[in-house]
Design a protein around this motif. Structure first.
Motif, short mmCIF file in Angstrom:
data_model
loop_
_atom_site.label_atom_id
_atom_site.label_comp_id
_atom_site.label_asym_id
_atom_site.label_seq_id
_atom_site.Cartn_x
_atom_site.Cartn_y
_atom_site.Cartn_z
N ALA A 119 111.59 91.22 31.76
CA ALA A 119 112.63 90.19 31.94
C ALA A 119 112.00 89.04 32.71
O ALA A 119 110.84 89.14 33.15
N HIS A 120 112.72 87.95 32.90
CA HIS A 120 112.16 86.84 33.70
C HIS A 120 113.17 86.32 34.71
O HIS A 120 114.37 86.30 34.45
N PHE A 121 112.62 85.90 35.88
CA PHE A 121 113.49 85.41 36.96
C PHE A 121 113.42 83.90 37.11
O PHE A 121 114.02 83.33 38.01
N SER A 169 122.98 83.78 32.50
CA SER A 169 122.79 84.58 31.29
C SER A 169 121.30 84.74 30.98
O SER A 169 120.84 85.84 30.65
N ASP A 170 120.55 83.66 31.03
CA ASP A 170 119.13 83.64 30.66
C ASP A 170 118.28 83.39 31.90
O ASP A 170 118.03 82.27 32.26
N ASP A 171 117.81 84.42 32.58
CA ASP A 171 117.88 85.79 32.15
C ASP A 171 118.21 86.68 33.35
O ASP A 171 117.83 87.83 33.41
N LYS A 172 118.91 86.10 34.34
CA LYS A 172 119.13 86.88 35.56
C LYS A 172 120.13 88.01 35.34
O LYS A 172 120.01 89.08 35.95
N GLN A 224 107.46 82.74 34.52
CA GLN A 224 107.00 81.55 33.78
C GLN A 224 107.44 81.57 32.32
O GLN A 224 106.85 80.88 31.49
N GLU A 225 108.49 82.33 32.01
CA GLU A 225 108.93 82.42 30.61
C GLU A 225 109.40 81.07 30.08
O GLU A 225 109.10 80.70 28.95
N GLU A 226 110.11 80.34 30.91
CA GLU A 226 110.70 79.08 30.43
C GLU A 226 109.67 77.97 30.26
O GLU A 226 110.01 76.89 29.77
N ILE A 227 108.44 78.22 30.66
CA ILE A 227 107.38 77.24 30.36
C ILE A 227 106.38 77.83 29.38
O ILE A 227 105.26 77.34 29.22
N ALA A 282 114.74 92.88 28.41
CA ALA A 282 116.09 92.57 28.91
C ALA A 282 116.35 91.07 28.79
O ALA A 282 117.31 90.55 29.33
N ASP A 283 115.46 90.37 28.07
CA ASP A 283 115.64 88.94 27.80
C ASP A 283 116.00 88.80 26.32
O ASP A 283 115.28 88.17 25.56
N GLY A 284 117.10 89.43 25.94
CA GLY A 284 117.43 89.45 24.52
C GLY A 284 118.89 89.13 24.28
O GLY A 284 119.72 89.20 25.18
ZN LIG Z 1 115.08 84.00 28.56
#
Ligand SMILES: [Zn+2]
Length: 460
Positions: free
Chosen positions: A84-86, A117-120, A151-154, A178-180
């Motif tokens: 997942a990503h924070f 929601s995305d993604d906490k 760093q998922e959003e970059i 869990a980022d789905g």
């Molecule tokens: Zn996400």
């Protein structure tokens, strides 16, 4: 037992989740570097409090990865890596938010905030599920590792080399992301394929400079026309991609695959309306959805050259350019397809011009997982119980680079096990998360852990 624990601790878990949402961990903005770090620390502390061991914040050269594990279920039990990503997207334009993006507000059974929601929401549910199981049963049914990134959003730039370097540490039998997304508030889905990507840029050069079309017309090749001919050669008139070798490695759809795709709701006229087009167009012998989800594509993203101003200019342009990208499916290799495109373009270069082709930016590998994979079957059972309806098996036309990366670096498939719904204003003002999915997510992870304990994921 864990059900009771989740109920008894629901309000505390929910408050903790809000604490995480309050941290403006925007990975793309340098002024929020410290906030991404703070979200990593929150995550690490929370993992430890849940009973996860060996928790560490690992440097990547960019935003960190938080690792933790609990590996006492035994060698005969599978090891699940939870991803997942924070980090979150920027929140601007701030004026379009009804309430401030980092002050979570509850309205109509929804939490409104950036990252809610995305993604906490996705990130906390497996952590709370672990706590519920460890507190009530003193153990977990399977071995668990966490890979929680910032760093998922970059685009996770440092993650592939990081994962290649730490293969042993993250070794697992299966990944759960869990980022789905789920299909809707009431309908679940499992993602079984993602597309890859490759890109080329074409430059066609003719005369040294732009020429007078009267003085020099009729005697040289026009670079724009040469480029148009090259581009026209990419496809047969009935819509099939004509680049030699392009389909050689494509995994063909089976009758069963096609049935699964056809089972997902699709409204052709509404989709045309949504896009504002009069007709669909694409590869013959495939449905619209199959073309979009399960067949490779080739798109001209831009073409330019010559005179583009008002009125007429009788010019013979000296150069012409185009950018082309392909979305790929399993088992196409993006680098190999890039080379096939380059070869095709060179072969179709007309006389009288020089044609340069180079690889463009953006490479991603495709992902494909068997719908009948035991992990998909188990995830489908859990989702069916949670939603009262069996999940759709969905393929995605876009690319999510971390998922093929886990397949490549760890040899592990990924199941989609997140709780976001596509209508929750992701990356936009007024992002929200459904409280019902917060509860559903914690239960879902407890059930998944229990059922995976008896699964044969090839680990035994
Ligand atoms: Zn996400």
């Amino acid at each position: 037992m864990w059900q009771q624990y989740l109920d008894d601790n629901h309000d505390r878990f929910f408050e903790e989740y809000l604490d995480l949402v309050r941290i403006p961990s925007i990975s793309s903005l340098p002024e929020h570097m410290a906030d991404v770090e703070k979200a990593a620390e929150w995550t690490a502390t929370r993992l430890t409090a849940a009973g996860i061991e060996n928790v560490e914040i690992m440097p990547t050269g960019g935003h960190p990865v938080v690792y933790g594990d609990w590996l006492h279920a035994g060698d005969d039990k599978p090891t699940l890596l939870i991803y997942a990503h924070f980090d979150v997207q920027p929140a601007d334009p701030y004026e379009l938010w009804d309430t401030p993006p980092f002050e979570p507000t509850i309205r109509d059974g929804r939490v409104y905030a950036r990252g809610a929601s995305d993604d906490k929401g996705g990130l906390v549910t497996p952590i709370f599920a672990v706590e519920a199981l460890l507190q009530t049963t003193k153990k977990l049914p399977i071995n668990i590792k966490f890979c929680l990134e910032g760093q998922e959003e970059i685009g996770s730039p440092q993650l592939p080399p990081f994962m290649a370097e730490h293969k042993e540490k993250f070794a697992c039998d299966l990944v759960a992301s869990a980022d789905g997304l789920q299909w809707s508030e009431t309908e679940p889905m499992l993602v079984v394929a993602l597309k890859g990507l490759c890109a080329v840029e074409i430059s066609v050069r003719g005369p040294k400079g732009d020429l007078h079309s009267g003085l020099h017309g009729g005697v040289i090749q026009n670079p724009l026309e040469a480029l148009a001919n090259i581009i026209a050669s990419f496809r047969t008139t009935d819509g099939k991609i004509a680049v030699e070798g392009f389909f050689d490695e494509v995994v063909e759809l089976t009758a069963e695959d096609r049935e699964k795709i056809a089972a997902v709701p699709f409204d052709g006229p509404a989709y045309k309306d949504q896009l504002g087009v009069t007709d669909f167009y694409g590869e013959p012998d495939y449905t619209t959805r199959e073309r979009n989800w399960a067949r490779p594509t080739l798109e001209i993203n831009g073409m330019w050259g010559g005179f583009q101003g008002d009125g007429t200019k009788t010019v013979l342009p000296s150069e012409a350019h185009a950018k082309v990208t392909c979305r790929l499916v399993a088992n196409q290799d993006p680098h190999q397809i890039e080379q096939l495109l380059i070869d095709h373009i060179k072969k179709h270069a007309p006389v009288g011009v020089t044609v340069d082709v180079r690889a463009g930016r953006g490479v991603a590998y495709p992902f494909l997982m068997d719908s009948d994979h035991p992990a998909n079957q188990i995830a489908a059972e859990v989702l069916t119980e949670l939603y009262g309806q069996s999940p759709y098996f969905v393929r995605v036309g876009g690319s999510v680079p971390v998922i093929p990366m886990f397949q490549k670096e760890l040899g592990a498939d990924t199941i989609n096990f997140g709780w976001t719904v596509g209508d929750e204003n992701l990356h936009a003002p007024n992002e929200f998360f459904r409280l019902a999915n917060f509860k559903r997510g914690m239960r879902g992870y407890c059930m998944l852990f229990e059922r995976l304990a008896t699964a044969d994921l090839g680990n035994k």
